[in-house]
Design an enzyme around this catalytic site. Structure first.
Site, PDB file in Angstrom:
ATOM      1  N   ASP A   1       0.871  -1.166   0.000  1.00 36.81           N
ATOM      2  CA  ASP A   1       0.000   0.000   0.000  1.00 36.81           C
ATOM      3  C   ASP A   1       0.918   1.230   0.000  1.00 36.81           C
ATOM      4  O   ASP A   1       2.141   1.117   0.106  1.00 36.81           O
ATOM      5  CB  ASP A   1      -0.977  -0.010   1.183  1.00 36.81           C
ATOM      6  CG  ASP A   1      -2.210   0.871   0.891  1.00 36.81           C
ATOM      7  OD1 ASP A   1      -2.144   1.686  -0.050  1.00 36.81           O
ATOM      8  OD2 ASP A   1      -3.214   0.751   1.597  1.00 36.81           O
ATOM      9  N   TRP A   2       0.328   2.385  -0.099  1.00 44.54           N
ATOM     10  CA  TRP A   2       1.077   3.638  -0.256  1.00 44.54           C
ATOM     11  C   TRP A   2       2.146   3.768   0.841  1.00 44.54           C
ATOM     12  O   TRP A   2       1.815   3.958   2.004  1.00 44.54           O
ATOM     13  CB  TRP A   2       0.084   4.798  -0.199  1.00 44.54           C
ATOM     14  CG  TRP A   2       0.646   6.150  -0.397  1.00 44.54           C
ATOM     15  CD1 TRP A   2       1.432   6.851   0.471  1.00 44.54           C
ATOM     16  CD2 TRP A   2       0.464   6.998  -1.538  1.00 44.54           C
ATOM     17  NE1 TRP A   2       1.743   8.081  -0.045  1.00 44.54           N
ATOM     18  CE2 TRP A   2       1.154   8.202  -1.275  1.00 44.54           C
ATOM     19  CE3 TRP A   2      -0.224   6.875  -2.742  1.00 44.54           C
ATOM     20  CZ2 TRP A   2       1.173   9.263  -2.176  1.00 44.54           C
ATOM     21  CZ3 TRP A   2      -0.209   7.936  -3.631  1.00 44.54           C
ATOM     22  CH2 TRP A   2       0.494   9.108  -3.358  1.00 44.54           C
TER      23      TRP A   2
END
Ligand code: BGC
Length: 761
Positions: free
Chosen positions: A293-294
């Site tokens: 994820d980011w």
């Protein structure tokens, strides 16, 4: 995981019957694998790291501002093959330009893959995923995902970070809106359907996009519903509740998975070898790619399991995270880690192979610009046909929660209607959170929808009421709710007095929900409750249209107001879809995909809870599992939803009181439309495994069918259960059915139903 999902057959005519795929698509094509092997043999270690690197465009961001590279550096890296993928680059012109940089400058000309969060539509917005799950029509979700894929791919993008399949039990969590609610069975069907919709039947067609199943795993179980928070979850709950939708999505052929931000029992998901290596890539033999994820690899430092980015890179690649989204951890460190022998090159090669596999399967090596078609971009986005589908999805996602006295449907003429509330005229809120390229303010408002449905539009008087919220920008948190300026209440009361019936639009602004939008309170904010009570005091004929992205505490409303329509955030055609229901052009048939609590104090609340050693018997005793100030049960339970007609269930039959392993149990029930109008009903089958090697939920959904009945008409609905449908991960962590006694119910929701029982020998 329920490997082979329940097979449901309906002898009579049925709407939208949906069967999940049984076969696992392993994503392996020997020709492609050979090409990857050849390509890998030509790649330097730097080029390999490049394939594992994903940057966001610097002009659109869906996470905290990235550090480490400026735009110029990023462009240089793309040219030298150090960027395998980008997110948030959209539009044919921009993606073509970026792709050109990669394929015309880099040594091996490997195309980039472009990803974007297309959660419930690209520009034609469909209902938020939670709402769509309320349709109990996975086929509907497949269709909307298909349309989203057509629009996304027409804008140069070939990868969506969806479906989000996290099971949610805590309405405080802002991301509740992004998933399919609380149930693993319903969630699995929707997960698979969305994957099928995005990916279509032919991955090499240029209108299919890769799905990304997220967030792996247990993100919905964050403590206190606060986004990104810690997760403590047992292996049993993980396997029996959280993972089934992920498995269903993998079996449906999803090309990618995304890590979750949360830790589980001390190990962040991004560095969680048990999740990624043992389960996903091991037990499930998953061959797609796992993207972080980011900056979730970078966040391993902040979690406190890595001292620096190098250690974070080592932990993530070892655990099985293949691509680094905005973490800038792999590129500066993987080479050193391999050269010094800390990370086996085989791990890197496997990760690169997975990235290349997806690119090959999508045909990007055949033509890196195959998604860059200006003509498609002009003609296939936000089309009339897509809007028609959005309206269909909107009306089918609506749940009628209450309709005492038959106030609904409203009359198209001869009835004076006061429409009250800021949300009623809002053309933006219905677009929802996570709205991709929706055009701000482009939704059909409730006011517009009602006006165009009315034969005598002059009978509708709109009054805004007090201001609800100021500051609606995506990144304005917290939203400012007006709690002091009562201007507008008097006018609303006046309008209510003069009307035969009042429709009030209440609930949530869409940016109260979504990522980073957790709340400690799930009552209506601002002056909405005050407005409701003031209006109700002068006119009891109130219909509330709720617009929201999470279960709300609407106890007062449920107690007092005669009609409540749950209309979520329904997308581009929201107002028309709601008007279809309000005026009876469509008879609502949605059912709640999540329990609505009576009070936040009951959260987490879900229908498939355990018995406990002291289940409450309702007799007012003390030493039982209950609250002294509120009942245990939900205000509106999972599976609940009314219709403008009524249905009677009778004649529940099972083929035998005993089945042996390998045998099937046939279940049938008769459902009759006992009202005056045609309607659809979601017939639901639940079981309870009475004794297990570990405790079992008090009820588990195992099948459902949406049927359509004319007034007076009856249908026999048939279900088939076998051993696989009864299987669960027990004390030995193996998936199997355990012999013993079962209860079974078939009914209109998770609380009511006809009961039977059987034994598995
Ligand atoms: C979210 C993901 C999303 C990613 C890229 C993250 O903050 O958790 O769901 O796909 O950003 O926008």
């Amino acid at each position: 995981m329920i490997k082979r999902m329940l097979f449901i057959s309906v002898l009579s005519f049925s709407l939208f019957s949906f069967k999940p795929e049984k076969d696992t698509q392993k994503l392996i094509n020997p020709e492609i694998e050979a090409k990857i092997t050849t390509l890998l043999s030509k790649m330097t270690l730097d080029e390999k790291m490049g394939q594992l690197n994903q940057y966001t465009s610097r002009w659109e961001m869906t996470g905290p501002a990235p550090q480490g590279t400026n735009e110029q550096q990023m462009l240089g890296m793309i040219k030298s093959g150090m960027v395998g993928s980008m997110l948030n680059v959209t539009g044919v012109e921009a993606t073509r330009k970026a792709q050109k940089l990669a394929v015309e400058n880099s040594r091996l000309k490997i195309p980039m893959i472009f990803g974007y969060d297309v959660i419930h539509g690209y520009q034609t917005m469909f209902p938020i995923p939670l709402a769509e799950a309320a349709s109990w029509e996975p086929e509907l979700a497949r269709k909307s995902a298909r349309i989203a894929a057509v629009e996304t791919s027409a804008s140069g993008v070939q990868w969506t970070f969806a479906p989000m399949v996290d099971i949610a039990r805590d309405a405080r969590w802002g991301r509740f809106m992004e998933g399919s609610g609380e149930d693993p069975y319903l969630g699995s069907l929707f997960a698979a359907a969305r994957v099928k919709g995005f990916q279509g039947n032919d991955l090499s067609a240029n209108n299919t996009i890769a799905a990304c199943v997220k967030h792996f795993a247990a993100y919905g179980f964050i403590e206190a519903g606060r986004d990104y928070n810690t997760v403590e979850i047992s292996e049993s709950t993980l396997r029996n509740i959280v993972l089934p939708p992920f498995k269903a999505a993998a079996d449906a052929g999803a090309l990618s998975f995304m890590n979750a931000f949360n830790e589980i029992g001390g190990t962040p998901s991004t560095a969680n070898a048990h999740l990624l290596r043992d389960i996903l890539k091991g037990e499930w033999n998953y061959n797609g790619l796992v993207v972080s994820d980011w900056n979730s690899i970078g966040e391993l430092l902040i979690h406190g399991v890595a001292a620096d980015k190098k250690e974070a890179a080592r932990l993530a690649i070892t655990a099985g995270s293949d691509m680094d989204m905005e973490g800038n951890c792999y590129v500066p460190n993987l080479k050193k880690l391999v050269e010094e022998g800390t990370v086996d090159i085989k791990l890197v090669d496997d990760a690169v192979r997975r990235v290349l596999r997806v690119k090959f399967l999508l045909g990007l090596f055949d033509d890196p610009y195959r998604y860059c078609d200006e003509n498609r971009e002009k003609t296939q986005i936000l089309t009339q046909e897509h809007l028609v589908a959005a309206r269909e999805a909107a009306k089918r996602s609506i749940v009628l929660l209450k309709n005492d006295g038959g106030l609904l449907p409203l009359k198209k003429q001869g009835q004076k209607i006061a429409l009250i509330g800021e949300l009623a005229a809002d053309k933006d809120v219905p677009l929802g959170s996570w709205r991709a390229k929706a055009i701000a303010g482009s939704a059909v408002s409730l006011l517009e929808g009602m006006r165009s449905a009315l034969t005598q539009p002059e009978n509708l008087q709109y009054t805004k009421g007090p201001i609800y919220v100021s500051g609606k920008s995506l990144f304005t948190v917290p939203l400012e709710f007006n709690t002091t300026d009562r201007t507008g209440i008097d006018e609303a009361v006046k309008a209510a007095k003069a009307a035969d019936v009042v429709v009030m639009a209440l609930g949530e602004n869409c940016f109260q929900t979504g990522e980073g939008r957790s709340q400690t309170d799930i009552k209506m904010k601002g002056l909405q409750q005050e407005l409701l009570e003031a209006v109700f005091a002068v006119n009891k004929n109130v219909v509330v249209v709720l617009m929201n992205g999470r279960p709300l505490d609407i106890s007062w409303m449920a107690e007092n107001v005669p009609s409540i329509v749950e209309a979520w955030h329904l997308g581009s055609e929201a107002g028309n879809g709601i008007a279809d229901v309000l005026f009876g052009d469509y008879n609502p048939a949605g059912k709640l995909p999540a329990s609505f609590p009576r009070t936040l104090g009951q959260v987490p609340i879900y229908y498939n809870h355990k018995s406990s050693g002291r289940p409450f018997d309702g007799e007012g005793n003390v030493f039982w599992s209950h609250y002294t100030d509120a009942p245990n049960d939900a205000l509106f339970p999972f599976g609940y939803g009314l219709s403008y007609t009524t249905f009677a269930y009778s004649d529940l039959k099972i083929s035998s009181p005993v089945i042996t392993k390998g045998e099937r149990l046939q279940v049938s029930v008769t459902v009759k439309n006992t009202g005056k109008v045609a309607g659809e009903e979601v017939v639901q089958l639940y079981i309870r495994d009475l004794v297990g090697s570990i405790t079992r939920p008090v009820k588990e959904l195992k099948g459902f069918e949406k049927i359509s009945l004319n007034p007076g008409e009856s249908k026999v609905v048939n279900f088939t259960l076998d051993e696989n449908d009864l299987a669960f991960y027990g004390a030995d962590n193996q998936l199997k059915a355990e012999p013993g006694d079962f209860k079974l119910w078939v009914g209109p929701n998770s609380v009511e139903g006809l009961e039977s029982s059987f034994t598995l020998k």
